[in-house]
Design a protein around this motif. Structure first.
Motif, PDB file in Angstrom:
ATOM      1  N   VAL A 199      95.542  56.589 -45.976  1.00 10.48           N
ATOM      2  CA  VAL A 199      96.278  55.596 -45.167  1.00 10.48           C
ATOM      3  C   VAL A 199      95.079  55.059 -44.296  1.00 10.48           C
ATOM      4  CG1 VAL A 199      98.290  56.860 -44.888  1.00 10.48           C
ATOM      5  CG2 VAL A 199      96.272  57.341 -43.337  1.00 10.48           C
ATOM      6  N   SER A 200      95.519  53.777 -43.916  1.00  7.60           N
ATOM      7  CA  SER A 200      94.708  52.974 -43.040  1.00  7.60           C
ATOM      8  C   SER A 200      95.185  53.386 -41.552  1.00  7.60           C
ATOM      9  CB  SER A 200      94.594  51.579 -43.565  1.00  7.60           C
ATOM     10  OG  SER A 200      94.207  50.655 -42.300  1.00  7.60           O
ATOM     11  N   LEU A 201      94.163  53.514 -40.524  1.00  7.09           N
ATOM     12  CA  LEU A 201      94.585  53.759 -39.280  1.00  7.09           C
ATOM     13  C   LEU A 201      93.582  53.224 -38.228  1.00  7.09           C
ATOM     14  CD1 LEU A 201      93.365  57.146 -37.989  1.00  7.09           C
ATOM     15  CD2 LEU A 201      93.556  56.627 -40.465  1.00  7.09           C
ATOM     16  N   PHE A 202      94.203  53.182 -36.849  1.00  9.67           N
ATOM     17  CA  PHE A 202      93.162  52.447 -35.774  1.00  9.67           C
ATOM     18  C   PHE A 202      92.601  53.838 -35.451  1.00  9.67           C
ATOM     19  CE2 PHE A 202      96.575  49.333 -35.213  1.00  9.67           C
ATOM     20  CZ  PHE A 202      95.621  48.120 -35.642  1.00  9.67           C
ATOM     21  N   SER A 203      91.173  53.810 -35.253  1.00  8.03           N
ATOM     22  CA  SER A 203      90.451  54.866 -34.656  1.00  8.03           C
ATOM     23  C   SER A 203      90.874  55.203 -33.307  1.00  8.03           C
ATOM     24  CB  SER A 203      88.768  54.599 -34.797  1.00  8.03           C
ATOM     25  OG  SER A 203      88.210  55.545 -33.869  1.00  8.03           O
ATOM     26  N   PRO A 204      91.144  56.486 -32.979  1.00 12.19           N
ATOM     27  CA  PRO A 204      91.550  56.933 -31.513  1.00 12.19           C
ATOM     28  C   PRO A 204      90.414  56.661 -30.711  1.00 12.19           C
ATOM     29  CG  PRO A 204      91.508  58.726 -33.198  1.00 12.19           C
ATOM     30  CD  PRO A 204      91.136  57.685 -34.175  1.00 12.19           C
ATOM     31  N   LYS A 205      89.119  56.539 -31.040  1.00  7.90           N
ATOM     32  CA  LYS A 205      87.930  56.493 -30.206  1.00  7.90           C
ATOM     33  C   LYS A 205      87.737  55.115 -29.993  1.00  7.90           C
ATOM     34  CE  LYS A 205      86.819  60.946 -29.624  1.00  7.90           C
ATOM     35  NZ  LYS A 205      87.272  61.484 -28.393  1.00  7.90           N
ATOM     36  N   ASP A 206      87.790  54.093 -30.814  1.00 10.04           N
ATOM     37  CA  ASP A 206      87.753  52.711 -31.010  1.00 10.04           C
ATOM     38  C   ASP A 206      88.813  52.064 -31.513  1.00 10.04           C
ATOM     39  OD1 ASP A 206      86.616  50.288 -30.847  1.00 10.04           O
ATOM     40  OD2 ASP A 206      84.729  50.705 -32.153  1.00 10.04           O
ATOM     41  N   PRO A 207      89.663  51.524 -30.782  1.00 10.60           N
ATOM     42  CA  PRO A 207      90.845  50.525 -31.381  1.00 10.60           C
ATOM     43  C   PRO A 207      90.545  49.217 -31.996  1.00 10.60           C
ATOM     44  CG  PRO A 207      90.831  50.707 -28.902  1.00 10.60           C
ATOM     45  CD  PRO A 207      89.723  51.476 -29.286  1.00 10.60           C
ATOM     46  N   ASP A 208      89.268  49.079 -31.815  1.00 10.29           N
ATOM     47  CA  ASP A 208      88.553  47.754 -32.703  1.00 10.29           C
ATOM     48  C   ASP A 208      88.210  48.188 -34.267  1.00 10.29           C
ATOM     49  OD1 ASP A 208      89.332  46.148 -30.570  1.00 10.29           O
ATOM     50  OD2 ASP A 208      87.175  46.257 -29.976  1.00 10.29           O
ATOM     51  N   LEU A 209      88.196  49.492 -34.381  1.00  8.36           N
ATOM     52  CA  LEU A 209      87.638  50.023 -35.796  1.00  8.36           C
ATOM     53  C   LEU A 209      89.015  50.434 -36.482  1.00  8.36           C
ATOM     54  CD1 LEU A 209      85.216  50.794 -37.496  1.00  8.36           C
ATOM     55  CD2 LEU A 209      85.201  53.034 -36.103  1.00  8.36           C
ATOM     56  N   THR A 210      88.738  50.179 -37.730  1.00  8.35           N
ATOM     57  CA  THR A 210      90.008  50.679 -38.640  1.00  8.35           C
ATOM     58  C   THR A 210      89.175  51.519 -39.739  1.00  8.35           C
ATOM     59  OG1 THR A 210      91.239  48.333 -38.556  1.00  8.35           O
ATOM     60  CG2 THR A 210      91.844  49.564 -40.483  1.00  8.35           C
ATOM     61  N   LEU A 211      90.019  52.455 -39.917  1.00 12.58           N
ATOM     62  CA  LEU A 211      89.388  53.649 -40.932  1.00 12.58           C
ATOM     63  C   LEU A 211      90.404  53.796 -41.842  1.00 12.58           C
ATOM     64  CD1 LEU A 211      88.971  56.560 -38.024  1.00 12.58           C
ATOM     65  CD2 LEU A 211      87.374  54.824 -38.851  1.00 12.58           C
ATOM     66  N   ILE A 212      89.946  54.414 -42.878  1.00 14.81           N
ATOM     67  CA  ILE A 212      90.735  54.904 -44.256  1.00 14.81           C
ATOM     68  C   ILE A 212      90.440  56.251 -44.424  1.00 14.81           C
ATOM     69  CG2 ILE A 212      89.003  53.935 -46.047  1.00 14.81           C
ATOM     70  CD1 ILE A 212      91.701  53.076 -47.447  1.00 14.81           C
ATOM     71  N   LYS A 213      91.523  56.985 -44.325  1.00 13.73           N
ATOM     72  CA  LYS A 213      91.418  58.394 -44.629  1.00 13.73           C
ATOM     73  C   LYS A 213      92.463  59.230 -45.449  1.00 13.73           C
ATOM     74  CE  LYS A 213      87.584  58.353 -41.978  1.00 13.73           C
ATOM     75  NZ  LYS A 213      86.535  58.255 -42.612  1.00 13.73           N
ATOM     76  N   ARG A 214      92.512  60.302 -45.716  1.00 14.18           N
ATOM     77  CA  ARG A 214      93.472  61.305 -46.269  1.00 14.18           C
ATOM     78  C   ARG A 214      94.094  61.895 -45.497  1.00 14.18           C
ATOM     79  NH1 ARG A 214      94.169  61.810 -51.754  1.00 14.18           N
ATOM     80  NH2 ARG A 214      92.129  61.156 -52.152  1.00 14.18           N
ATOM     81  N   ILE A 215      95.478  62.369 -45.427  1.00 13.79           N
ATOM     82  CA  ILE A 215      96.240  62.903 -44.392  1.00 13.79           C
ATOM     83  C   ILE A 215      96.162  64.421 -45.142  1.00 13.79           C
ATOM     84  CG2 ILE A 215      98.535  63.558 -43.740  1.00 13.79           C
ATOM     85  CD1 ILE A 215      99.320  60.645 -43.515  1.00 13.79           C
ATOM     86  N   VAL A 216      95.520  65.380 -44.391  1.00 14.91           N
ATOM     87  CA  VAL A 216      95.404  66.726 -44.864  1.00 14.91           C
ATOM     88  C   VAL A 216      96.603  67.555 -44.233  1.00 14.91           C
ATOM     89  CG1 VAL A 216      93.945  68.483 -44.840  1.00 14.91           C
ATOM     90  CG2 VAL A 216      93.046  66.539 -45.328  1.00 14.91           C
TER      91      VAL A 216
END
Length: 163
Positions: free
Chosen positions: A64-81
């Motif tokens: 999934v793509s998500l907004f970083s909880p630490k920096d809302p200007d940063l978009t992350l792509i990670k796997r839901i574990v």
């Protein structure tokens, strides 16, 4: 000239609606999702499906793509574990085990130790998820749908017990 402006006035809202509701193509930067994305020196482009996450109906293993909880200007792509209620064996987090709270998930990069993920910032609110990466669309030799799977060594503890 009049027809050009008319096309812009009609086309722009339609284009924005399509992107906002259905999805868009995005470039994946970094090594945090290797080997699934960006193997070696290849840069992958993925289709981010916004329709899929519209009602926060995500599954274990989804990328999934998500907004970083630490920096809302940063978009992350990670796997839901992990999803709410799952017990996660963390990697370098402040607690060795975490139960994912209601309305949250646990996300990790596939390249453990080289990823800014839940092992750094903890459980993530489902509201921060913007899209599911459905397929690699570029380069052509990498065209494929992305599977929703969790590596065996990262499965939540309660999933291992149920198997």
């Amino acid at each position: 000239m009049k027809s050009f402006f008319k096309s812009i006035i009609i086309g722009l809202p339609i284009g924005i609606t399509i992107i906002d509701v259905f999805g868009y193509i995005a470039r994946v930067d970094g090594i945090s999702m290797q080997p699934s994305l960006n193997p070696g020196s290849v840069t992958d482009y993925v289709f981010l499906n916004r329709w899929y996450v519209r009602f926060y109906d995500v599954s274990h293993g989804d990328i999934v793509s998500l907004f970083s909880p630490k920096d809302p200007d940063l978009t992350l792509i990670k796997r839901i574990v992990g999803l709410e209620g799952d017990i996660i064996n963390t990697v370098g987090y402040k607690k060795p085990f975490v139960r994912v709270p209601e309305g949250h998930c646990w996300v990790e990069g596939d390249h453990i130790g080289h990823s800014l993920d839940s092992n750094f910032f903890g459980p993530v609110s489902l509201a921060l998820i913007t899209a599911k990466a459905s397929a690699i669309v570029w380069p052509p030799q990498r065209w494929q749908y992305l599977e929703s799977e969790i590596p065996d060594n990262r499965r939540p503890l309660n999933m291992k017990i149920e198997e």
